[in-house]
Design a protein around this motif. Structure first.
Motif: not given
Ligand SMILES: Cc1cc2nc3c(=O)[nH]c(=O)nc-3n(C[C@H](O)[C@H](O)[C@H](O)COP(=O)(O)OP(=O)(O)OC[C@H]3O[C@@H](n4cnc5c(N)ncnc54)[C@H](O)[C@@H]3O)c2cc1C
Length: 479
Positions: A117, A174, A214, A216
């Motif tokens: 991430t 995320t 945030t 991936r």
């Protein structure tokens, strides 16, 4: 009175600059007003054709500054517009009665190579993330232009060169940190503030000011990418051939068909200056995003086989080959810095020969047009499939994303381009898809052209919950 309690109405009488001295004393960030000598530079957007005249420009240093600015705006009956770069500045209008909150000082890129991430501040540009990730052998789902803001792109959806196999970039977010319109500092994830998390992934920046995000990233280093160039006189034959080729195309490939009138400018390579071209550019994924070992030679051979029908069309220049993903930002030749631009884009269900005829009559080799380019990106694949747990926009409608536009250094060219673009979009209306893609709509678009009815109801509920006073103004509002 708190933000949530006060009904906001915009005043068109600019606040006296002295009132901003009080705000400047309360925040660490920079406060700029029309009385500053550099005001005409500070107020500029990336799109230099957007003549933004906000009440003030505030560049917060951290989330607390953002919150203080929201309270200040509420006290003074001003609205607040967040801007990373101003790529999507055109639909905002002149910004009278608003504070422009410039996020450029909200920097920071934190990569977690184990969790795969990255967390980035709201002011971070795609080029910086791509470069930082490449040092770890990682990539993210960036769009074609390195100087687009990560947050603005993700709030609208995010169509990368890997979108047909991996879906929208926003589906890979995320966590989102934001100060809501009513002044709460929130972290939104699938489990916390889940309606805000839903709304911010595709529903635009209507509910608060995002301070960090945030998402991936993927263990991918190389890609098979490039462009093929042809004379525009062959546009009819080439567009028909490209359209047929896309019908059964493997999801690993994502390409864009471009009608381009190359400007006659010194920084354009001499052999291209002033030329009318068809360009087909794009990328084919040759590594698995999971980081599982693959036989790269075999995947490259697959990519070559996949592109063979395009190569058989005989481009006069073909640059396709293996390249690092970190160089994908050069592929589409997007302008490297701010430019005056006018354009608009819509989704198309189909591109039958009747549509190609209409398009080429208006923008093809024999057309007298101010349009510098018409881009047609082939979508579908995973972009057509609703991503489980995805946000407000978790798929795109139609088979093609079309964008038409050009450079508009003066008001006359803005008007001429608006008229030319509107004519093209109107002529293609029989083939328009059910909804358009927010990030490509560069004129103010009714919300029901962007979202299905049930999604729009959910987004409006999120707006009432997180920005009840309507303090936040965005590129595409929900009414
Ligand atoms: C040359 C060019 C190439 C492009 N290529 C692609 C591409 O390949 N794929 C693709 O999907 N799109 C692409 N786009 C479209 C691009 O994704 C949108 O214009 C996007 O909105 C730009 O984000 P930004 O932050 O740079 O722009 P901005 O104009 O700064 O932001 C756009 C809007 O996002 C909201 N916003 C921004 N930051 C915040 C924040 N911190 N908090 C709350 N709201 C915020 C605001 O409503 C703002 O008006 C391209 C655009 C251009 C001009």
């Amino acid at each position: 009175m708190s933000i949530a309690e006060s009904p906001v109405f915009t005043t068109l009488v600019p606040l006296h600059p002295a009132a901003y001295s009080e705000l400047a004393a309360r925040i660490d960030g920079v406060v700029s007003t029309p009385s500053d000598v550099d005001w005409n530079t500070v107020r500029l957007a990336w799109n230099l054709s957007a003549d933004q005249r906000p009440d003030a420009v505030i560049a917060p240093r951290h989330a607390e500054d953002v919150r203080t600015t929201l309270y200040f705006a509420d006290e003074h009956q001003l609205r607040v517009v967040a801007q990373g770069t101003g790529h999507l500045a055109s639909p905002l209008g002149d910004l009278a009665g608003s504070i422009l909150l410039r996020t450029s000082a909200l920097t920071g890129i934190t990569i977690d190579p184990d969790a795969l991430t990255v967390r980035v501040g709201a002011g971070v540009l795609w080029g910086d993330v791509t470069t930082a990730l490449a040092e770890h052998g990682l990539m993210a789902l960036a769009g074609s232009s390195p100087d687009v803001g990560v947050v603005g792109y993700l709030l609208g959806g995010g169509v990368s060169w890997f979108a047909r196999s991996m879906g929208l970039a926003t589906s890979h977010v995320t966590a989102i940190e934001a100060v809501s319109g009513d002044g709460r500092m929130l972290r939104a994830t699938a489990d916390e503030e889940s309606e805000l998390f839903f709304a911010l992934r595709g529903g635009g920046g209507n509910y608060g000011i995002v301070t960090a995000v945030t998402f991936r990233v993927f263990a991918v280093r190389d890609v098979y990418a490039g462009m093929m160039l042809f004379p525009m006189e062959r546009a009819d034959e080439l567009l028909s051939a490209w359209e047929s080729w896309t019908r059964e195309l493997d999801e690993s490939a994502m390409t864009c068909f471009r009608l381009m009138r190359v400007p006659d400018l010194p920084d354009v390579p001499e052999f291209l200056r002033g030329q009318k071209l068809v360009i087909i550019d794009g990328a084919v994924a040759i590594e698995q995003a999971t980081g599982m070992p693959v036989d790269e030679a075999e995947r490259t051979a697959d990519a070559v086989a996949l592109l063979a029908p395009l190569r058989a069309l005989g481009p006069f220049l073909d640059t396709f080959g293996v390249m690092p993903v970190s160089r994908l930002g050069e592929l589409h030749m997007d302008p490297p810095g701010p430019v005056p631009a006018t354009g608009d884009g819509v989704n198309l269900d189909e591109l039958p020969h009747a549509a190609i005829d209409v398009l080429l009559r208006l923008a093809g080799p024999d057309a007298e047009t101010p349009l510098m380019l018409v881009d047609i990106r082939h979508i579908g694949g995973q972009l057509a499939v609703a991503m489980p747990g995805g946000g407000a926009v978790n798929r795109l409608h139609g088979r093609f994303l079309l964008f038409a536009g050009g450079m508009s250094p003066d008001p006359e060219s803005v008007d001429a381009l608006h008229a030319a673009v509107a004519t093209v979009l109107e002529a293609l209306s029989p083939w328009r898809a059910a909804a358009d893609y927010l990030n490509f709509r560069e004129v103010r678009t009714p919300a029901d052209r962007l979202y299905p009815v049930d999604t729009l109801a959910r987004l409006r509920a999120a707006k009432r919950r997180y920005d009840p006073a309507g303090l936040i103004r965005s590129a595409h509002p929900l009414h």
